[in-house]
Design a protein around this motif. Structure first.
Motif, PDB file in Angstrom:
ATOM      1  N   PRO A 170       3.008   8.962  10.682  1.00 30.73           N
ATOM      2  CA  PRO A 170       4.468   8.896  10.591  1.00 30.73           C
ATOM      3  C   PRO A 170       4.962   9.483   9.271  1.00 30.73           C
ATOM      4  O   PRO A 170       4.197   9.617   8.314  1.00 30.73           O
ATOM      5  CB  PRO A 170       4.744   7.395  10.658  1.00 30.73           C
ATOM      6  CG  PRO A 170       3.516   6.769  10.075  1.00 30.73           C
ATOM      7  CD  PRO A 170       2.365   7.666  10.444  1.00 30.73           C
ATOM      8  N   SER A 171       6.251   9.811   9.225  1.00 31.19           N
ATOM      9  CA  SER A 171       6.826  10.410   8.011  1.00 31.19           C
ATOM     10  C   SER A 171       8.038   9.638   7.518  1.00 31.19           C
ATOM     11  O   SER A 171       8.885   9.225   8.313  1.00 31.19           O
ATOM     12  CB  SER A 171       7.247  11.861   8.276  1.00 31.19           C
ATOM     13  OG  SER A 171       6.134  12.720   8.313  1.00 31.19           O
ATOM     14  N   GLY A 172       8.096   9.483   6.186  1.00 33.39           N
ATOM     15  CA  GLY A 172       9.310   9.073   5.514  1.00 33.39           C
ATOM     16  C   GLY A 172       9.938  10.328   4.937  1.00 33.39           C
ATOM     17  O   GLY A 172      10.817  10.938   5.525  1.00 33.39           O
ATOM     18  N   THR A 173       9.428  10.754   3.781  1.00 35.32           N
ATOM     19  CA  THR A 173       9.858  12.040   3.227  1.00 35.32           C
ATOM     20  C   THR A 173       9.130  13.203   3.902  1.00 35.32           C
ATOM     21  O   THR A 173       9.564  14.354   3.791  1.00 35.32           O
ATOM     22  CB  THR A 173       9.587  12.111   1.720  1.00 35.32           C
ATOM     23  OG1 THR A 173       8.170  12.060   1.490  1.00 35.32           O
ATOM     24  CG2 THR A 173      10.268  10.959   0.990  1.00 35.32           C
ATOM     25  N   GLY A 174       8.012  12.922   4.560  1.00 35.30           N
ATOM     26  CA  GLY A 174       7.253  13.961   5.243  1.00 35.30           C
ATOM     27  C   GLY A 174       6.299  14.727   4.347  1.00 35.30           C
ATOM     28  O   GLY A 174       5.657  15.680   4.796  1.00 35.30           O
ATOM     29  N   CYS A 194       6.509  11.950  13.083  1.00 35.87           N
ATOM     30  CA  CYS A 194       7.830  11.571  13.573  1.00 35.87           C
ATOM     31  C   CYS A 194       8.709  11.246  12.374  1.00 35.87           C
ATOM     32  O   CYS A 194       8.212  10.870  11.314  1.00 35.87           O
ATOM     33  CB  CYS A 194       7.755  10.370  14.528  1.00 35.87           C
ATOM     34  SG  CYS A 194       7.242   8.831  13.747  1.00 35.87           S
ATOM     35  N   ALA A 195       9.995  11.389  12.553  1.00 26.73           N
ATOM     36  CA  ALA A 195      10.948  11.165  11.461  1.00 26.73           C
ATOM     37  C   ALA A 195      11.402   9.714  11.474  1.00 26.73           C
ATOM     38  O   ALA A 195      12.299   9.341  12.223  1.00 26.73           O
ATOM     39  CB  ALA A 195      12.135  12.104  11.612  1.00 26.73           C
ATOM     40  N   CYS A 196      10.770   8.897  10.663  1.00 26.23           N
ATOM     41  CA  CYS A 196      11.137   7.470  10.614  1.00 26.23           C
ATOM     42  C   CYS A 196      12.427   7.237   9.841  1.00 26.23           C
ATOM     43  O   CYS A 196      13.092   6.223  10.035  1.00 26.23           O
ATOM     44  CB  CYS A 196      10.005   6.668   9.981  1.00 26.23           C
ATOM     45  SG  CYS A 196       8.478   6.654  10.949  1.00 26.23           S
TER      46      CYS A 196
END
Length: 297
Positions: A170-174, A194-196
């Motif tokens: 998963p991604s926060g800032t990616g 995925c864009a959390c």
């Protein structure tokens, strides 16, 4: 101190066979994707630095990771947040409590009416003895440690010649997904995320701010998913995932990624999935009681 070569274990969840890169086992205090992002800070010499400065949420995984890093390096951590709830000050838990125990100074700036990053620049005004890290470790400095993670995945993948390999996280800032993709895509390994936080377009903008135009694959849910909001389906996925895989996962990011993967897998059964454990388990100490109060056990 060199932190690397975490084990890869084999699991099943919701009829999906997958391997798990156990980055939660990097170090008792310094683990997960934040440890990879901050690896360069740990391994390199910064003789002039005495103070590490960061900002973000009062329960951010990065708060604890930076506190652990500062402790290992003999630095003082100053971590700026918008506010600290009075109940949390009275009954500390999770990343907040653990960071305090490691000597972090957690400073609320709400009275200044400035964003923490603006407060750091305009009020704190760091000098040459300070090292400022952007929220979540979103900076080019992270590429060093994430590239090391990519090399470990490549070494693990060498014997697998009969299936396409897909790396999921998963991604926060990616930042971690982006720099993994930068290395692994050259070897034909796809990275899916995925864009959390903020949605697909927000995540693409984060990628572009890091100066990369070639991005990992972004999976999406059919319905909008608000960061930090409690979803009963997320809670159920997390419970089932822990039980079936026999591993504890993080409760804020991992459930959304696995919901995406459940939708993704039927058309990708011919591929071999490896999931990156992001660590961040201390955050469960604050998230889980919220879910239990709303939905029960």
């Amino acid at each position: 101190m060199k932190l690397a070569d975490t084990p890869v274990t084999q699991h099943h969840f919701s009829n999906i066979p997958f391997y798990l890169k156990r980055d939660d086992q990097l170090h008792p205090q310094f683990s997960g994707n934040k440890a990879r992002k901050f690896m360069a800070l740990l391994e390199n010499d910064y003789c002039e630095i005495t103070t590490l400065i960061g900002y973000g949420s009062v329960q951010a995984n990065s708060l604890y990771s930076m506190a652990a890093l500062a402790s290992l390096k003999g630095w003082q951590l100053e971590f700026y947040v918008d506010r600290i709830p009075s109940w949390l000050q009275q009954q500390p838990n999770g990343n907040y409590q653990a960071a305090l125990e490691l000597g972090a100074k957690i400073i609320a700036v709400a009275d200044s009416k400035l964003h923490p990053s603006d407060y750091i620049n305009n009020i704190r005004q760091p000098n040459q003895e300070c090292l400022v890290v952007p929220e979540g470790g979103r900076c080019g400095l992270a590429e060093y440690g994430v590239t090391q993670l990519a090399k470990e995945i490549l070494q693990w993948a060498q014997p697998i010649t009969d299936k396409e390999i897909v790396v999921a996280l998963p991604s926060g800032t990616g930042t971690t997904a982006l720099f993994l993709h930068k290395t692994l895509s050259k070897h034909g390994i796809e990275v899916v995320t995925c864009a959390c936080v903020g949605g697909k377009e927000y995540l693409k903008a984060q990628f572009e701010q890091l100066g990369e135009s070639n991005h990992p694959t972004i999976l999406e849910l059919e319905d909008k998913h608000h960061f930090g909001k409690l979803y009963q389906q997320d809670y159920r996925i997390w419970q089932q995932l822990n039980q079936e895989a026999n591993v504890e996962f993080e409760l804020l990011y991992d459930p959304m990624m696995w919901r995406c993967l459940i939708n993704w897998y039927p058309k990708n059964q011919h591929k071999q999935l490896i999931y990156i454990h992001q660590g961040g388990l201390l955050g469960n100490a604050s998230m889980l009681p919220r879910y239990q109060r709303k939905y029960g056990d």
